[in-house]
Motif scaffolding. Sequence first.
Motif, mmCIF file in Angstrom:
data_model
loop_
_atom_site.group_PDB
_atom_site.id
_atom_site.type_symbol
_atom_site.label_atom_id
_atom_site.label_comp_id
_atom_site.label_asym_id
_atom_site.label_seq_id
_atom_site.Cartn_x
_atom_site.Cartn_y
_atom_site.Cartn_z
ATOM 1 N N UNK A 1 5.148 13.591 12.859
ATOM 2 C CA UNK A 1 6.462 13.247 12.315
ATOM 3 C C UNK A 1 6.636 11.729 12.285
ATOM 4 N N UNK A 2 5.653 11.064 11.672
ATOM 5 C CA UNK A 2 5.645 9.610 11.601
ATOM 6 C C UNK A 2 5.294 9.154 10.186
ATOM 7 N N UNK B 1 11.312 9.744 12.425
ATOM 8 C CA UNK B 1 12.134 10.257 11.322
ATOM 9 C C UNK B 1 13.490 9.560 11.207
ATOM 10 N N UNK B 2 13.877 8.793 12.216
ATOM 11 C CA UNK B 2 15.124 8.017 12.150
ATOM 12 C C UNK B 2 14.890 6.605 11.633
ATOM 13 N N UNK B 3 13.645 6.288 11.286
ATOM 14 C CA UNK B 3 13.336 4.960 10.769
ATOM 15 C C UNK B 3 13.174 3.912 11.852
ATOM 16 N N UNK B 4 12.979 4.338 13.105
ATOM 17 C CA UNK B 4 12.776 3.413 14.221
ATOM 18 C C UNK B 4 11.279 3.256 14.457
ATOM 19 N N UNK C 1 0.873 -1.172 0.000
ATOM 20 C CA UNK C 1 0.000 0.000 0.000
ATOM 21 C C UNK C 1 0.917 1.231 0.000
ATOM 22 N N UNK C 2 0.449 2.364 -0.536
ATOM 23 C CA UNK C 2 1.275 3.577 -0.454
ATOM 24 C C UNK C 2 1.552 3.940 1.009
ATOM 25 N N UNK C 3 2.782 4.316 1.289
ATOM 26 C CA UNK C 3 3.105 4.748 2.645
ATOM 27 C C UNK C 3 2.544 6.160 2.854
ATOM 28 N N UNK C 4 2.248 6.466 4.099
ATOM 29 C CA UNK C 4 1.715 7.780 4.458
ATOM 30 C C UNK C 4 2.701 8.462 5.400
#
Length: 172
Positions: free
Chosen positions: A126-127, A150-153, A117-120
């Motif tokens: 900030x997620x 925003x750090x991909x965690x 699915x497209x990411x949102x």
Amino acid sequence: MQTQLTKWIGIGVTAVALCACASLEPVQTAQKMIGQPESAVRTAFGTPTETYQLAGGTQRWIYSKQPMGHEVYAADFDSGGKLTGFRQMLTEKEIYEARPGVWTKHDVAERFGMPREPTQYYPLMKREAWSYRMYVAGYQQAHFNALFDDNGVLDRTMIVVDPLGGDHQSRK
């Protein structure tokens, strides 16, 4: 000549039956294949949608039925290329093993595959959100969401039940 033709017909019928079982009952079919080589799994289930190298030389093949399906299957192989496990990953049990604050996007992808699915992105929070269709309680359509900072965690996961059973936009 007749026995050779009969042999090839028998092989063809067996291959078709194996493929039919693999598509209708993939977990049950794969459980009977534990210990088989990668080539047997590829014959039964086709090319995986993704592959991941895991710890200790093991590998995971992802078979995603997303975005319209509700399943993501994982085939795990030992370092010798033999099937050690095959399971449906979009279950509450698997989702509850996710570790917010520890897992990264890569960890989520290894477990559930990349989202189809497209990411949102939600700028106020900030997620970034990844979404996967799934069933809860065996029949209720829902979405599993993984939210990343925003750090991909991984920040959190959510299962959102869809009381109407699917994508409302496709009904218009």
